[in-house]
Design a protein around this motif. Structure first.
Motif, PDB file in Angstrom:
ATOM      1  N   ARG A 161      -7.158  16.784  11.755  1.00 55.28           N
ATOM      2  CA  ARG A 161      -7.242  17.165  13.166  1.00 55.28           C
ATOM      3  C   ARG A 161      -5.898  16.973  13.861  1.00 55.28           C
ATOM      4  O   ARG A 161      -5.446  17.827  14.631  1.00 55.28           O
ATOM      5  CB  ARG A 161      -8.313  16.339  13.878  1.00 55.28           C
ATOM      6  CG  ARG A 161      -8.443  16.721  15.357  1.00 55.28           C
ATOM      7  CD  ARG A 161      -8.881  15.600  16.249  1.00 55.28           C
ATOM      8  NE  ARG A 161      -8.082  14.404  16.063  1.00 55.28           N
ATOM      9  CZ  ARG A 161      -8.518  13.181  16.326  1.00 55.28           C
ATOM     10  NH1 ARG A 161      -9.743  12.998  16.742  1.00 55.28           N
ATOM     11  NH2 ARG A 161      -7.734  12.136  16.157  1.00 55.28           N
ATOM     12  N   ASP A 162      -5.216  15.873  13.560  1.00 58.22           N
ATOM     13  CA  ASP A 162      -3.913  15.618  14.162  1.00 58.22           C
ATOM     14  C   ASP A 162      -2.898  16.683  13.750  1.00 58.22           C
ATOM     15  O   ASP A 162      -2.095  17.135  14.570  1.00 58.22           O
ATOM     16  CB  ASP A 162      -3.413  14.220  13.787  1.00 58.22           C
ATOM     17  CG  ASP A 162      -4.244  13.111  14.415  1.00 58.22           C
ATOM     18  OD1 ASP A 162      -5.019  13.389  15.364  1.00 58.22           O
ATOM     19  OD2 ASP A 162      -4.135  11.961  13.939  1.00 58.22           O
ATOM     20  N   ARG A 163      -2.937  17.089  12.485  1.00 57.24           N
ATOM     21  CA  ARG A 163      -2.050  18.173  12.027  1.00 57.24           C
ATOM     22  C   ARG A 163      -2.359  19.474  12.755  1.00 57.24           C
ATOM     23  O   ARG A 163      -1.455  20.208  13.141  1.00 57.24           O
ATOM     24  CB  ARG A 163      -2.187  18.387  10.524  1.00 57.24           C
ATOM     25  CG  ARG A 163      -1.417  17.380   9.699  1.00 57.24           C
ATOM     26  CD  ARG A 163      -1.573  17.621   8.223  1.00 57.24           C
ATOM     27  NE  ARG A 163      -1.015  18.908   7.787  1.00 57.24           N
ATOM     28  CZ  ARG A 163      -1.312  19.482   6.627  1.00 57.24           C
ATOM     29  NH1 ARG A 163      -2.144  18.898   5.782  1.00 57.24           N
ATOM     30  NH2 ARG A 163      -0.788  20.633   6.305  1.00 57.24           N
ATOM     31  N   GLU A 201     -13.835  10.298   6.984  1.00 60.33           N
ATOM     32  CA  GLU A 201     -13.449  10.252   8.398  1.00 60.33           C
ATOM     33  C   GLU A 201     -11.931  10.201   8.600  1.00 60.33           C
ATOM     34  O   GLU A 201     -11.389  10.944   9.411  1.00 60.33           O
ATOM     35  CB  GLU A 201     -14.099   9.046   9.081  1.00 60.33           C
ATOM     36  CG  GLU A 201     -13.791   8.984  10.553  1.00 60.33           C
ATOM     37  CD  GLU A 201     -14.457   7.810  11.245  1.00 60.33           C
ATOM     38  OE1 GLU A 201     -14.110   7.552  12.400  1.00 60.33           O
ATOM     39  OE2 GLU A 201     -15.323   7.150  10.631  1.00 60.33           O
ATOM     40  N   GLU A 202     -11.239   9.371   7.864  1.00 60.13           N
ATOM     41  CA  GLU A 202      -9.788   9.248   8.030  1.00 60.13           C
ATOM     42  C   GLU A 202      -9.088  10.563   7.678  1.00 60.13           C
ATOM     43  O   GLU A 202      -8.172  11.003   8.378  1.00 60.13           O
ATOM     44  CB  GLU A 202      -9.236   8.107   7.184  1.00 60.13           C
ATOM     45  CG  GLU A 202      -7.746   7.864   7.386  1.00 60.13           C
ATOM     46  CD  GLU A 202      -7.375   7.497   8.830  1.00 60.13           C
ATOM     47  OE1 GLU A 202      -6.268   7.882   9.256  1.00 60.13           O
ATOM     48  OE2 GLU A 202      -8.171   6.847   9.519  1.00 60.13           O
ATOM     49  N   ARG A 203      -9.515  11.191   6.609  1.00 63.78           N
ATOM     50  CA  ARG A 203      -8.924  12.479   6.218  1.00 63.78           C
ATOM     51  C   ARG A 203      -9.156  13.524   7.306  1.00 63.78           C
ATOM     52  O   ARG A 203      -8.247  14.294   7.640  1.00 63.78           O
ATOM     53  CB  ARG A 203      -9.528  12.956   4.899  1.00 63.78           C
ATOM     54  CG  ARG A 203      -8.959  14.278   4.445  1.00 63.78           C
ATOM     55  CD  ARG A 203      -9.544  14.738   3.136  1.00 63.78           C
ATOM     56  NE  ARG A 203      -9.001  16.033   2.773  1.00 63.78           N
ATOM     57  CZ  ARG A 203      -9.549  16.852   1.911  1.00 63.78           C
ATOM     58  NH1 ARG A 203     -10.640  16.490   1.251  1.00 63.78           N
ATOM     59  NH2 ARG A 203      -9.013  18.016   1.650  1.00 63.78           N
ATOM     60  N   ALA A 204     -10.356  13.560   7.851  1.00 60.84           N
ATOM     61  CA  ALA A 204     -10.675  14.530   8.907  1.00 60.84           C
ATOM     62  C   ALA A 204      -9.829  14.267  10.155  1.00 60.84           C
ATOM     63  O   ALA A 204      -9.335  15.205  10.778  1.00 60.84           O
ATOM     64  CB  ALA A 204     -12.160  14.473   9.239  1.00 60.84           C
ATOM     65  N   ARG A 205      -9.627  13.006  10.508  1.00 61.29           N
ATOM     66  CA  ARG A 205      -8.794  12.673  11.679  1.00 61.29           C
ATOM     67  C   ARG A 205      -7.336  13.079  11.450  1.00 61.29           C
ATOM     68  O   ARG A 205      -6.691  13.614  12.350  1.00 61.29           O
ATOM     69  CB  ARG A 205      -8.877  11.180  11.991  1.00 61.29           C
ATOM     70  CG  ARG A 205     -10.178  10.754  12.599  1.00 61.29           C
ATOM     71  CD  ARG A 205     -10.155   9.252  12.932  1.00 61.29           C
ATOM     72  NE  ARG A 205     -11.456   8.778  13.284  1.00 61.29           N
ATOM     73  CZ  ARG A 205     -11.997   8.882  14.486  1.00 61.29           C
ATOM     74  NH1 ARG A 205     -11.325   9.458  15.443  1.00 61.29           N
ATOM     75  NH2 ARG A 205     -13.211   8.411  14.726  1.00 61.29           N
ATOM     76  N   THR A 206      -6.833  12.828  10.250  1.00 66.58           N
ATOM     77  CA  THR A 206      -5.461  13.217   9.928  1.00 66.58           C
ATOM     78  C   THR A 206      -5.300  14.730   9.995  1.00 66.58           C
ATOM     79  O   THR A 206      -4.313  15.242  10.534  1.00 66.58           O
ATOM     80  CB  THR A 206      -5.076  12.699   8.529  1.00 66.58           C
ATOM     81  OG1 THR A 206      -5.187  11.273   8.523  1.00 66.58           O
ATOM     82  CG2 THR A 206      -3.673  13.098   8.145  1.00 66.58           C
ATOM     83  N   GLU A 214      -7.505  22.396   5.353  1.00 70.78           N
ATOM     84  CA  GLU A 214      -6.162  21.897   5.090  1.00 70.78           C
ATOM     85  C   GLU A 214      -5.237  23.027   4.619  1.00 70.78           C
ATOM     86  O   GLU A 214      -4.082  23.096   5.020  1.00 70.78           O
ATOM     87  CB  GLU A 214      -6.214  20.781   4.053  1.00 70.78           C
ATOM     88  CG  GLU A 214      -4.934  19.982   3.982  1.00 70.78           C
ATOM     89  CD  GLU A 214      -5.134  18.671   3.249  1.00 70.78           C
ATOM     90  OE1 GLU A 214      -4.365  17.745   3.529  1.00 70.78           O
ATOM     91  OE2 GLU A 214      -6.052  18.572   2.412  1.00 70.78           O
TER      92      GLU A 214
END
Length: 108
Positions: A65-67, A58-63, A17
């Motif tokens: 990845r999107d960034r 998982e949600e943090r990792a997906r967010t 991050e």
């Protein structure tokens, strides 16, 4: 309660991050919207031996990845704009250079 395994993943995501934030700042500085100096860019090294991602992250990792994908898209667009600007600048400078006199006639 978190485990060492989950803590290791959290630290890996924290580091990633920070890298994404640094890339976002670099882009902002390159476009004059960052208000300061661009951060130093360092080579990313993937963590080793983390095992599978905990479901709770998982949600943090997906967010994240999107960034990353957004930053990658912005970087590629910036490269294209820079190349176009460089080509336009070279075209203008080439035209101006062709009109410059090579010598000055003092007798004439």
């Amino acid at each position: 309660m978190t485990t060492g395994w989950s803590d290791a993943w959290e630290q890996a995501l924290d580091a990633l991050e920070l890298d994404v934030a640094a890339a976002e700042l670099l882009l902002a500085a390159a476009h004059g919207t960052g208000g300061g100096m661009a951060p130093a860019v360092r080579t990313w090294r993937p963590p080793v031996d983390l095992g599978p991602l905990p479901a709770s992250l998982e949600e943090r990792a997906r967010t994240l990845r999107d960034r990353q994908l957004e930053v990658a898209k912005a970087v590629s667009e910036a490269v294209v704009r820079s190349r176009r600007q460089l080509a336009a600048t070279r075209a203008v400078l080439g035209t101006v250079a062709e009109r410059r006199p090579v010598y000055v006639d003092l007798d004439g």
